[in-house]
Each structure stands twice: as C-alpha cells, then as structure tokens.
Write a protein that holds these residues in place. Structure first.
Motif, short mmCIF file in Angstrom:
data_model
loop_
_atom_site.label_atom_id
_atom_site.label_comp_id
_atom_site.label_asym_id
_atom_site.label_seq_id
_atom_site.Cartn_x
_atom_site.Cartn_y
_atom_site.Cartn_z
N ALA A 180 0.83 -1.21 0.00
CA ALA A 180 0.00 0.00 0.00
C ALA A 180 0.87 1.26 0.00
CB ALA A 180 -0.93 -0.01 1.21
N ILE A 181 1.97 1.23 0.73
CA ILE A 181 2.86 2.39 0.78
C ILE A 181 3.57 2.57 -0.56
CG2 ILE A 181 4.93 3.36 1.86
CD1 ILE A 181 4.04 1.85 4.45
N LEU A 182 4.10 1.48 -1.10
CA LEU A 182 4.81 1.57 -2.38
C LEU A 182 3.89 1.99 -3.52
CD1 LEU A 182 7.16 -1.55 -2.15
CD2 LEU A 182 7.79 0.88 -1.94
N ALA A 183 2.61 1.68 -3.40
CA ALA A 183 1.65 2.05 -4.45
C ALA A 183 1.40 3.55 -4.51
CB ALA A 183 0.33 1.30 -4.23
N THR A 184 1.84 4.30 -3.50
CA THR A 184 1.65 5.75 -3.53
C THR A 184 2.68 6.46 -4.39
OG1 THR A 184 2.97 6.10 -1.54
CG2 THR A 184 0.60 5.80 -1.25
N ALA A 185 3.69 5.74 -4.84
CA ALA A 185 4.68 6.34 -5.74
C ALA A 185 3.96 6.83 -6.99
CB ALA A 185 5.76 5.34 -6.10
N THR A 186 4.32 8.00 -7.45
CA THR A 186 3.66 8.61 -8.59
C THR A 186 4.14 7.94 -9.87
OG1 THR A 186 3.67 10.65 -7.33
CG2 THR A 186 3.11 10.82 -9.65
N LYS A 187 3.19 7.41 -10.63
CA LYS A 187 3.54 6.73 -11.89
C LYS A 187 3.77 7.73 -13.01
CE LYS A 187 2.59 2.67 -10.04
NZ LYS A 187 2.79 2.88 -8.64
N ASP A 188 2.95 8.74 -13.08
CA ASP A 188 3.05 9.76 -14.12
C ASP A 188 3.31 11.10 -13.47
OD1 ASP A 188 2.38 7.88 -16.16
OD2 ASP A 188 0.27 8.07 -15.58
N LYS A 189 3.48 12.11 -14.29
CA LYS A 189 3.66 13.46 -13.76
C LYS A 189 2.38 13.88 -13.05
CE LYS A 189 5.71 17.80 -14.92
NZ LYS A 189 6.81 17.85 -14.03
N ALA A 190 2.54 14.39 -11.83
CA ALA A 190 1.38 14.80 -11.03
C ALA A 190 1.41 16.31 -10.83
CB ALA A 190 1.39 14.09 -9.69
N ALA A 191 0.25 16.88 -10.62
CA ALA A 191 0.15 18.32 -10.46
C ALA A 191 0.82 18.81 -9.17
CB ALA A 191 -1.32 18.74 -10.45
N PHE A 192 0.79 17.98 -8.12
CA PHE A 192 1.32 18.44 -6.83
C PHE A 192 2.75 17.99 -6.60
CE2 PHE A 192 -0.45 14.30 -6.14
CZ PHE A 192 0.49 13.68 -5.34
N GLY A 193 3.32 17.18 -7.45
CA GLY A 193 4.69 16.70 -7.27
C GLY A 193 4.76 15.21 -7.50
N THR A 194 5.97 14.69 -7.54
CA THR A 194 6.22 13.29 -7.84
C THR A 194 6.83 12.60 -6.63
OG1 THR A 194 6.64 13.89 -10.14
CG2 THR A 194 7.39 11.73 -9.43
#
Length: 132
Positions: free
Chosen positions: A44-58
């Motif tokens: 669950a923690i590792l799944a929070t990594a941003t896969k694509d560019k996000a508006a609030f940060g990566t």
C-alpha cells in the motif's frame, strides 16, 4: 459609527490571518492498521509512488530496510524526504529533511510540507482500504 466598527473588525481579522505562520514544526504521522499483513502494508505504501507526472509533485518510494521505506517528493524546485517505518500494526511518516528553500533558521518547515505529508497519508489509507 457602525461602519467604523465593521471596518475596524475587518482590519483586525485581516491582521490575524496575516500573522498565521508560513513556517511550522514538521509533523510526523502515525497510523494504526488492522487486519493486514506487513507485506500488504508495504504494498500500500509503495503504491503511492507517482507513476506519471502529477500536479502536486512526484513521490518516489525506495525500500531501505526490511521495515522502512524512504519517500522523496519532488515538486518543482522543492524536495522532501521522509522515512516510513511499517509493520502489520501500522506505519509512520517521519520527517528526514527538506530542501533549503522549504526551511527557516529555527528548524521549521514551510506549511506546504505538512500539507504534502497529510496528502501522502491519505493516499496510503486509500490504498489500504482498496487492499482490504
């Protein structure tokens, strides 16, 4: 006279909001978890990594030991580093460091740090809910 009182009240309220600190103590978050294994919490923690560019940060997540994940947020010119120790009973998000442009001389961090950490905690909770 009534107009003067209203105007004075508005000036006072504006002054109070203007004094709200831009810099705050960095928060650490501890969240208990029920009914999951240690591996499910890790997932669950590792799944929070941003896969694509996000508006609030990566967010980038790296496993640094068998019970700790290091999270790094890259947001424009800012960098936030946290450690996330986890177990089957819960996880914590602990402050490690921020880039120089997010801290002041007294050891406080910009208020956005605490907002970003709360957002990360919310995303982890959503992932845990989806696993259950």
């Amino acid at each position: 006279m009534k107009f003067f009182k209203v105007l004075l009240t508005m000036v006072f309220i504006t002054f109070l909001f203007g004094c709200a600190g831009k810099y705050q103590t960095p928060h650490n978050i501890t969240t208990p978890v029920d009914g999951l294994t240690k591996e499910q919490v890790k997932k669950a923690i590792l799944a929070t990594a941003t896969k694509d560019k996000a508006a609030f940060g990566t967010w980038k997540m790296d496993v640094i030991s068998n019970n700790t994940i290091r999270g790094r947020l890259f947001n424009r010119n800012y960098e936030v580093v946290v450690n996330i120790p986890y177990s089957a009973k819960g996880y914590s998000i602990n402050y490690v460091s921020v880039s120089n442009n997010l801290k002041n001389g007294q050891g406080n961090v910009h208020r956005n740090y605490n907002r970003w950490i709360n957002n990360l905690d919310t995303k982890i909770k959503q992932n845990i809910f989806n696993i259950k």
